[in-house]
Motif scaffolding. Structure first.
Motif, PDB file in Angstrom:
ATOM      1  N   GLU A 134      19.361  22.590  45.756  1.00  0.00           N
ATOM      2  CA  GLU A 134      20.291  21.664  46.419  1.00  0.00           C
ATOM      3  C   GLU A 134      19.441  20.659  47.188  1.00  0.00           C
ATOM      4  N   LYS A 135      19.825  19.390  47.088  1.00  0.00           N
ATOM      5  CA  LYS A 135      19.066  18.327  47.764  1.00  0.00           C
ATOM      6  C   LYS A 135      20.042  17.459  48.548  1.00  0.00           C
ATOM      7  N   VAL A 136      19.688  17.131  49.729  1.00  0.00           N
ATOM      8  CA  VAL A 136      20.441  16.261  50.648  1.00  0.00           C
ATOM      9  C   VAL A 136      21.937  16.595  50.740  1.00  0.00           C
ATOM     10  N   ASP A 137      22.273  17.843  50.650  1.00  0.00           N
ATOM     11  CA  ASP A 137      23.639  18.346  50.859  1.00  0.00           C
ATOM     12  C   ASP A 137      24.688  17.839  49.880  1.00  0.00           C
ATOM     13  N   PHE A 138      24.300  17.114  48.823  1.00  0.00           N
ATOM     14  CA  PHE A 138      25.334  16.695  47.877  1.00  0.00           C
ATOM     15  C   PHE A 138      24.884  16.679  46.416  1.00  0.00           C
ATOM     16  N   ILE A 139      23.665  17.121  46.136  1.00  0.00           N
ATOM     17  CA  ILE A 139      23.185  17.199  44.754  1.00  0.00           C
ATOM     18  C   ILE A 139      22.772  18.640  44.467  1.00  0.00           C
ATOM     19  N   TRP A 140      23.297  19.203  43.382  1.00  0.00           N
ATOM     20  CA  TRP A 140      22.875  20.516  42.911  1.00  0.00           C
ATOM     21  C   TRP A 140      22.250  20.314  41.543  1.00  0.00           C
TER      22      TRP A 140
END
Length: 161
Positions: A134-140
């Motif tokens: 998960e990156k920056v709380d909106f990309i999985w």
């Protein structure tokens, strides 16, 4: 002098701790996502809440560009040319010949854009066993464990549709 029971207990405890430390490492390391190749072509298929889409994507980091040819089911063929300076041109070549110019501060994604991502573990996706970040709380981002190739990504846009 220590009693025999205390000596045996201490020896047994020491032996159990030694066996435990040998069988399970004290510092588990999470996998690191593979950087993207500096240039590639892919054909992702997307389903955006029922809107089906095929994209021909050309990623070209050395030349600072990303080019997408987007075909929605029964829709207009759309071209999206993105530059590293943040400028994007989204246009059509049909009879309407529309063009929008957008600016995104970040430009195109770096090959190592997943550096610093939070490892979430492994999950099966579309028949592949994947490592998930998960990156920056909106990309999985899902990467095949075996081949290290991207399998799936999910962006949370805030939209409920």
């Amino acid at each position: 002098m220590a009693s025999t029971t205390q000596t045996i207990s201490f020896s047994l405890l020491t032996l159990l701790l030694l066996i435990s430390s040998l069988s399970s490492p004290s510092t588990a390391t999470n996998p690191i996502p593979s950087p993207w190749p500096s240039q590639f072509h892919s054909v992702p298929f997307m389903n955006r809440s029922g809107t089906l889409q095929k994209t021909d994507l050309w990623y070209d980091w050395p030349n600072g560009r990303n080019f997408n040819i987007i075909q929605t089911q029964l829709g207009t063929l759309t071209y999206d040319l993105e530059w590293d300076n943040g400028t994007s041109y989204i246009y059509t070549l049909d009879s309407d010949q529309k063009c929008r110019v957008l600016h995104f501060e970040v430009g195109i994604l770096r090959p190592d854009w997943l550096d610093g991502a939070n490892y979430l573990g492994q999950k099966h996706m579309d028949g592949f066993l994947c490592n998930v970040w998960e990156k920056v709380d909106f990309i999985w981002y899902y990467e095949d464990v075996e081949t290290k190739r991207p399998v799936f990504w999910e962006f949370y846009t805030g939209s409920k549709s």
